[in-house]
Scaffold this motif. Structure first.
Motif, mmCIF file in Angstrom:
data_model
loop_
_atom_site.group_PDB
_atom_site.id
_atom_site.type_symbol
_atom_site.label_atom_id
_atom_site.label_comp_id
_atom_site.label_asym_id
_atom_site.label_seq_id
_atom_site.Cartn_x
_atom_site.Cartn_y
_atom_site.Cartn_z
ATOM 1 N N SER A 91 0.480 -0.833 0.133
ATOM 2 C CA SER A 91 0.260 -0.357 -0.317
ATOM 3 C C SER A 91 0.881 1.315 -0.015
ATOM 4 O O SER A 91 1.847 1.387 1.097
ATOM 5 C CB SER A 91 -1.357 -0.010 0.837
ATOM 6 O OG SER A 91 -1.345 1.592 1.351
ATOM 7 N N MET A 92 0.679 1.775 -1.324
ATOM 8 C CA MET A 92 1.135 3.140 -0.629
ATOM 9 C C MET A 92 1.521 4.252 0.252
ATOM 10 O O MET A 92 2.456 4.854 0.988
ATOM 11 C CB MET A 92 1.172 3.741 -2.267
ATOM 12 C CG MET A 92 1.905 3.429 -3.611
ATOM 13 S SD MET A 92 3.014 3.189 -3.896
ATOM 14 C CE MET A 92 3.357 2.699 -5.055
ATOM 15 N N ALA A 93 0.135 3.843 1.185
ATOM 16 C CA ALA A 93 0.355 4.080 2.458
ATOM 17 C C ALA A 93 1.192 4.096 4.068
ATOM 18 O O ALA A 93 1.507 4.476 4.694
ATOM 19 C CB ALA A 93 -1.481 4.765 3.334
ATOM 20 N N ASP A 94 2.205 3.184 3.420
ATOM 21 C CA ASP A 94 2.908 1.979 4.345
ATOM 22 C C ASP A 94 4.508 2.741 3.975
ATOM 23 O O ASP A 94 4.489 2.706 3.041
ATOM 24 C CB ASP A 94 3.088 1.005 3.552
ATOM 25 C CG ASP A 94 3.892 -0.347 4.616
ATOM 26 O OD1 ASP A 94 4.273 0.208 5.549
ATOM 27 O OD2 ASP A 94 4.184 -1.405 4.049
ATOM 28 N N SER A 113 -2.107 2.230 -5.890
ATOM 29 C CA SER A 113 -2.489 2.800 -4.670
ATOM 30 C C SER A 113 -1.974 1.800 -3.980
ATOM 31 O O SER A 113 -1.430 1.959 -2.235
ATOM 32 C CB SER A 113 -3.694 3.582 -4.564
ATOM 33 O OG SER A 113 -4.824 4.286 -5.107
ATOM 34 N N ARG A 114 -2.579 0.733 -4.263
ATOM 35 C CA ARG A 114 -1.977 -0.748 -4.265
ATOM 36 C C ARG A 114 -2.322 -1.757 -4.885
ATOM 37 O O ARG A 114 -2.447 -1.400 -5.779
ATOM 38 C CB ARG A 114 -3.268 -0.985 -2.573
ATOM 39 C CG ARG A 114 -3.473 -0.161 -2.179
ATOM 40 C CD ARG A 114 -4.936 -0.271 -1.284
ATOM 41 N NE ARG A 114 -5.188 -1.644 -1.237
ATOM 42 C CZ ARG A 114 -5.784 -1.643 -0.703
ATOM 43 N NH1 ARG A 114 -7.039 -1.494 0.804
ATOM 44 N NH2 ARG A 114 -7.130 -2.925 -0.434
ATOM 45 N N GLY A 133 0.929 10.152 -0.232
ATOM 46 C CA GLY A 133 1.347 9.581 0.537
ATOM 47 C C GLY A 133 0.123 8.184 1.016
ATOM 48 O O GLY A 133 0.330 6.725 1.409
ATOM 49 N N THR A 134 -1.121 8.195 -0.461
ATOM 50 C CA THR A 134 -1.372 6.704 -0.378
ATOM 51 C C THR A 134 -1.511 6.603 -2.018
ATOM 52 O O THR A 134 -2.129 5.687 -2.541
ATOM 53 C CB THR A 134 -3.575 7.286 0.223
ATOM 54 O OG1 THR A 134 -3.578 8.729 -1.095
ATOM 55 C CG2 THR A 134 -3.414 7.444 1.421
ATOM 56 N N TRP A 135 -0.625 7.106 -2.472
ATOM 57 C CA TRP A 135 -0.499 6.726 -4.270
ATOM 58 C C TRP A 135 0.745 7.509 -4.833
ATOM 59 O O TRP A 135 1.142 8.906 -4.559
ATOM 60 C CB TRP A 135 -1.874 7.108 -4.855
ATOM 61 C CG TRP A 135 -2.458 9.149 -5.341
ATOM 62 C CD1 TRP A 135 -3.343 9.143 -4.432
ATOM 63 C CD2 TRP A 135 -1.592 10.110 -5.910
ATOM 64 N NE1 TRP A 135 -3.519 10.717 -4.575
ATOM 65 C CE2 TRP A 135 -2.568 10.889 -5.454
ATOM 66 C CE3 TRP A 135 -0.726 9.328 -6.615
ATOM 67 C CZ2 TRP A 135 -1.991 12.061 -6.106
ATOM 68 C CZ3 TRP A 135 -0.879 10.836 -7.897
ATOM 69 C CH2 TRP A 135 -1.049 12.191 -7.690
ATOM 70 N N ARG A 136 0.841 6.792 -6.040
ATOM 71 C CA ARG A 136 2.162 7.214 -6.868
ATOM 72 C C ARG A 136 1.985 7.392 -8.274
ATOM 73 O O ARG A 136 0.572 6.520 -8.507
ATOM 74 C CB ARG A 136 3.438 6.948 -6.130
ATOM 75 C CG ARG A 136 3.349 7.039 -4.950
ATOM 76 C CD ARG A 136 5.105 6.366 -4.354
ATOM 77 N NE ARG A 136 5.525 6.395 -2.975
ATOM 78 C CZ ARG A 136 6.695 6.140 -2.750
ATOM 79 N NH1 ARG A 136 7.810 6.130 -3.109
ATOM 80 N NH2 ARG A 136 6.843 6.634 -1.103
ATOM 81 N N GLU A 152 -10.803 5.626 -10.443
ATOM 82 C CA GLU A 152 -10.829 4.657 -9.604
ATOM 83 C C GLU A 152 -10.860 3.487 -10.077
ATOM 84 O O GLU A 152 -12.351 3.074 -10.468
ATOM 85 C CB GLU A 152 -10.744 4.548 -7.928
ATOM 86 C CG GLU A 152 -10.222 3.776 -7.624
ATOM 87 C CD GLU A 152 -10.623 4.374 -5.778
ATOM 88 O OE1 GLU A 152 -10.389 2.920 -5.197
ATOM 89 O OE2 GLU A 152 -10.720 5.206 -5.673
#
Length: 176
Positions: free
Chosen positions: A47-50, A170-171, A67-70, A128
Motif C-alpha cells: 500500500s502506498m500509505a505503508d 494506490s495498492r 502518501g496514499t498513491w504515486r 479509480e
C-alpha cells in the motif's frame, strides 16, 4: 401454601437441570493467514500509505506522492516476497486520470510476473479501478522475491518537459 409449592418447585428445577447438554461440535478448521512480514522487510502486498513502501519499488515509480498513491511511468516494476500459498491472485487498485486518458485514448496494461505475461487489461474509462487475476501455478517463486511489471501503453507525454506518466498506483500485491 408456599410450603407445598417449595418442594414442587425444587423438584422441577432439579428435573430441568438434569437434561443432557446439547451435542458439541469442534470449531471449524481455521485457515492460517499469509505470513506476516517482519517490520522493514518485504511482504506480499503493498500500500502506498505503508511507511516501508520504498522497499517494494524497483523502478519507474515516483519517489514520493501524497502518501496514499504515486504516479508510475513507462515500465514500473515492483517486488514482493511471496510465501508458499496455493492459488494466489494478483490484485491492484489504480486510477487513470480523465485528463490524461482524453489525450492518450484507451490504455492497455500488460502485467508480467518474473518475466512471464500474466494478463493484458484494456482500460477505456478513467477514474479509480480495481484489477484482480488468478496467478497460474508455477509462475511465482515461493518463499522468494518476485518481480511484477505493469506496462501501460500508451503513456501520457507532457508537452512542457517530455515527462511520461502511466497511471496512479494506490495498492498492489497478492491475496488468496
Amino acid at each position: 401454601m408456599t410450603r407445598t409449592l417449595t418442594p414442587a418447585l425444587v423438584s422441577i428445577a432439579l428435573w430441568v437441570g438434569c437434561t443432557p447438554l446439547p451435542e458439541s461440535f469442534p470449531p471449524p478448521e481455521q485457515r492460517a493467514p499469509l505470513a506476516i512480514p517482519r517490520t522493514g522487510s518485504l511482504g506480499y502486498f503493498l500500500s502506498m500509505a505503508d511507511p516501508n513502501a520504498e522497499a517494494y519499488l524497483v523502478k519507474d515509480v515516483a519517489p514520493s506522492g501524497p502518501g496514499t498513491w504515486r504516479w508510475v511511468y513507462s515500465h514500473p516494476v515492483l517486488r514482493f516476497f511471496v510465501p508458499d500459498v496455493p492459488r494466489l491472485k494478483f490484485v491492484m487498485q489504480f486510477s487513470l486520470p480523465e485528463r490524461t486518458l482524453r489525450e492518450t485514448g484507451p490504455v492497455t496494461l500488460t502485467f508480467t510476473i518474473n518475466g512471464q505475461v500474466l494478463d493484458r487489461l484494456r482500460c477505456e474509462k478513467g477514474g479509480e479501478q480495481h484489477y484482480a487475476h488468478d496467478v497460474p501455478p508455477g509462475m511465482l517463486h515461493v518463499n522468494a522475491i518476485n518481480l511484477v511489471a505493469i506496462d501501460p501503453v500508451p503513456v501520457w507525454v507532457s508537452k512542457a518537459d517530455g515527462g511520461k506518466l502511466g497511471f496512479i498506483l494506490s495498492r498492489a500485491g497478492f491475496t488468496e
